[in-house]
Design an enzyme around this catalytic site. Structure first.
Site, short mmCIF file in Angstrom:
data_model
loop_
_atom_site.label_atom_id
_atom_site.label_comp_id
_atom_site.label_asym_id
_atom_site.label_seq_id
_atom_site.Cartn_x
_atom_site.Cartn_y
_atom_site.Cartn_z
N GLY A 149 41.07 -6.36 -9.51
CA GLY A 149 42.06 -7.20 -10.19
C GLY A 149 41.98 -8.60 -9.63
O GLY A 149 41.43 -8.81 -8.54
N CYS B 148 37.54 -2.92 -4.83
CA CYS B 148 37.85 -4.34 -4.72
C CYS B 148 39.35 -4.57 -4.50
O CYS B 148 39.87 -4.20 -3.47
CB CYS B 148 37.30 -5.10 -5.94
SG CYS B 148 37.24 -6.87 -5.67
N TYR B 149 40.06 -5.13 -5.48
CA TYR B 149 41.51 -5.29 -5.30
C TYR B 149 42.15 -3.95 -4.95
O TYR B 149 43.04 -3.87 -4.10
CB TYR B 149 42.15 -5.86 -6.58
CG TYR B 149 43.65 -6.02 -6.48
CD1 TYR B 149 44.22 -7.15 -5.90
CD2 TYR B 149 44.51 -5.03 -6.97
CE1 TYR B 149 45.59 -7.30 -5.80
CE2 TYR B 149 45.90 -5.17 -6.88
CZ TYR B 149 46.43 -6.31 -6.29
OH TYR B 149 47.79 -6.46 -6.20
N HIS C 180 31.62 -3.49 -6.04
CA HIS C 180 31.82 -2.87 -7.36
C HIS C 180 30.72 -1.84 -7.65
O HIS C 180 29.64 -2.21 -8.13
CB HIS C 180 31.82 -3.94 -8.46
CG HIS C 180 33.06 -4.78 -8.44
ND1 HIS C 180 34.20 -4.43 -9.13
CD2 HIS C 180 33.34 -5.92 -7.80
CE1 HIS C 180 35.13 -5.34 -8.92
NE2 HIS C 180 34.64 -6.26 -8.11
N GLU D 69 30.59 0.17 -10.01
CA GLU D 69 30.44 0.41 -11.45
C GLU D 69 29.46 -0.54 -12.12
O GLU D 69 29.02 -0.28 -13.24
CB GLU D 69 31.82 0.33 -12.14
CG GLU D 69 32.46 -1.06 -12.22
CD GLU D 69 33.20 -1.49 -10.96
OE1 GLU D 69 32.94 -0.90 -9.89
OE2 GLU D 69 34.03 -2.41 -11.03
N ASP E 255 33.64 4.07 -37.01
CA ASP E 255 34.80 4.82 -36.53
C ASP E 255 35.45 5.66 -37.63
O ASP E 255 35.72 6.85 -37.44
CB ASP E 255 35.85 3.87 -35.92
CG ASP E 255 35.24 2.98 -34.84
OD1 ASP E 255 34.16 3.35 -34.34
OD2 ASP E 255 35.82 1.94 -34.52
N LYS F 129 33.06 3.70 -27.94
CA LYS F 129 32.18 3.58 -29.10
C LYS F 129 30.91 4.44 -28.99
O LYS F 129 30.52 5.11 -29.94
CB LYS F 129 31.78 2.10 -29.27
CG LYS F 129 31.15 1.77 -30.58
CD LYS F 129 32.20 1.70 -31.64
CE LYS F 129 31.76 1.04 -32.89
NZ LYS F 129 32.92 0.67 -33.71
#
Ligand code: XMP
Length: 512
Positions: free
Chosen positions: A56, A83-84, A170, A172, A228, A368
């Protein structure tokens, strides 16, 4: 959804929160994102096997920054702070956070403890990706530092006995060399998940749940032909067959033959009632003499919903109303342009006089790429499942200026040639989006021995990951040449083709 293992991503405003969730799901572990304002009782009731605090933009020691009760660390559920989220965990348990004189940003070499379960299978040194100024200067009591970098004395810390782990970097993002391994270790070695969340089980469980919920009632779905709503239609068809009615409003502003492909797909391949409302003339009559892009968008949007809701009002009452809402539509709602675009398509505001006994959103928990996998498994044709983004107002915003039947036809033909060449050359897989535009500019040319004064076609092709920014695609000249000569030879009223070499920003992807 009946999934055995679920992970919670508690969102503290980080820009990678969706990426974290997707990385978890990539490992076949179901995961959801909730805001940091979610009450602890909801989290307790959620039955999570693990919790991830996201990054964040704030500083934990400021009062107005997002915080959370330290009780969350006492639930007996493993927690990974990123992180945050890492600084927050330290701050919540009495550690110290300080502001470094400079920001540590980018790829950094990290030395990790081989004894940490979180870093199991990692070499002692590897590259991680950092983006922070604040850092943990003193971990809380009971915590051991498990990784460090040259400028970050606590790149990771853990209290393994309590299942609490924190990383300043991070994992990710793909720049973190062993990021996926670290997340895998947290999920499988620390949280003990099984990794059995696959699309087949999603389809089976969702179909069973939809049958139970819908019972013998009817369901109506607005089908746009986009990914979708098409996947939602296929899923509902498998669940309740003819109890499903799909209403497809064709404003005549789709690409060549697309309306017919949608009709063909849903009438021949799937069991349902399919209603197609052809209303090109009506739409064009409303747009006569209108050239302003925003006005065109407004008219197309207003007319679309008018036709749609009139049909619903006249023929359907009670039962369920289904929508193709997907996960990012919900978590982004209210944030910026992208969300507005999505809302336009997927989360429809229903007029107050129309009543259904409930709203069904069978894809509301999927990203998606997961929606596409479900579509493929349900047997939807590739061209529908892998369809490029297409603006709600369709070719109405690619015919610049006044939209007439003749001009739409010219654009459809030129666009078809473009698509055909891209497909034949195999180049389409390298592009995020490509299309033709009719700018409404006439130029002089020569054909045979005669002077021509005809329309110009512009080709737009972009590469991008997220459509927020985009690069114009470096299409090979010979392919551009073939596209140009075929359009001029095969499409009446076109005598010139140009290629748009504008990136976004400063341009947008669409011309209007
Ligand atoms: P722009 O032109 O804003 O487009 O750079 C970014 C992406 O959004 C698509 N787009 C739309 N999608 N309804 C949609 O669902 C719309 O009104 C709309 N306008 C633009 C565009 O095709 C591109 O992929």
């Amino acid at each position: 959804m009946a999934v055995s293992d679920r992970i919670l991503v508690l969102d503290f405003g980080g820009q990678y929160n969706q990426l974290i969730a997707r990385r978890v799901r990539d490992q076949h572990v179901y995961c959801e994102i909730l805001p940091w304002t979610t009450p602890l009782c909801d989290i307790r009731a959620g039955g999570y096997r693990g919790i991830i605090f996201t990054g964040g933009p704030n500083s934990v020691y400021l009062q107005e920054s997002p915080h959370y009760t330290a009780e969350i660390l006492e639930l007996g559920i493993p927690v990974l702070g990123i992180c945050y989220g890492a600084q927050l965990m330290a701050w919540m348990l009495g550690g110290a956070i300080e502001r470094a004189p400079g920001r540590e940003y980018g790829r950094v070499e990290m030395t990790a403890s081989p004894n940490s379960l979180l870093f199991s299978g990692l070499p002692e040194t590897s590259v991680c990706w950092m983006s922070h100024t604040d850092y943990i200067s003193r971990p809380p009591e009971g915590f051991a530092v498990s990784a460090r970098t040259a400028s970050c004395p606590c790149a990771a810390m853990e209290d393994a006995a309590r299942g609490l782990y924190a990383v300043q970097f991070h994992p990710e993002v793909t720049h973190s060399e062993f990021g996926m391994q670290i997340l895998h270790n947290f999920l499988f070695l620390i949280c003990g998940v099984k990794g059995d969340w696959v699309m087949d089980s999603f389809i089976d469980e969702t179909v069973a749940r939809l049958r139970e919920e819908i019972g013998a009632q009817g369901v109506v779905l607005g089908l746009s032909g986009g990914v979708d709503s098409s996947v939602a239609a296929a899923l509902l068809s498998r669940a309740v067959g003819k109890q499903l009615t799909c209403v497809f409003v064709d404003q005549g502003l789709m690409r060549k033959d697309e309306g017919d492909i949608v009709e063909h797909t849903f009438t021949r391949l799937f069991d349902m009632n399919f209603v197609r409302i052809n209303c090109q003339e009506k739409f064009l009559s409303h747009m006569k003499g209108v050239a302003d892009p925003e006005e065109k968008r407004r008219i197309i949007g207003t007319e679309f919903y008018k036709v749609f809701w009139d049909e619903i009002r006249a023929r359907y009452s009670g039962g369920f109303f289904a929508q193709g809402t997907i996960y990012p539509d919900r978590i982004e709602s209210g944030k910026g342009d992208a969300a507005t675009i999505k809302t336009h398509h997927n989360q429809v505001k229903m007029p107050e006089d129309i009543r259904f006994s409930g709203v069904i959103e069978p894809l509301k928990d999927l990203f998606k790429d997961e929606v596409r996998r479900v579509g493929e498994k349900l047997g939807l044709p590739r061209e529908l499942v892998w369809r490029q983004p297409f603006p709600g107002p369709g070719l109405g915003v690619r015919v610049i200026g006044e939209v007439t039947a003749e001009r739409v036809k010219i654009l459809q033909e030129a666009d078809w040639v473009l698509r055909d060449e891209m497909k034949k050359s195999g180049y389409e897989s390298q592009l995020a989006q490509f299309f033709a535009v009719l700018p409404g500019v006439k130029t002089v040319g020569v054909m045979g021995d005669a002077r021509t004064y005809d329309e110009l076609i512009a080709i737009r092709a972009v590469t991008t990951d997220d459509f927020m920014t985009a690069d114009w695609a470096k299409i090979p000249y010979d392919l551009l040449g073939r596209i140009s000569s075929r359009i001029i030879n095969e499409v009446d009223h076109v005598n010139r083709v140009v290629y748009d070499i504008t990136s976004k920003p400063p341009g947008t992807v669409e011309w209007e």
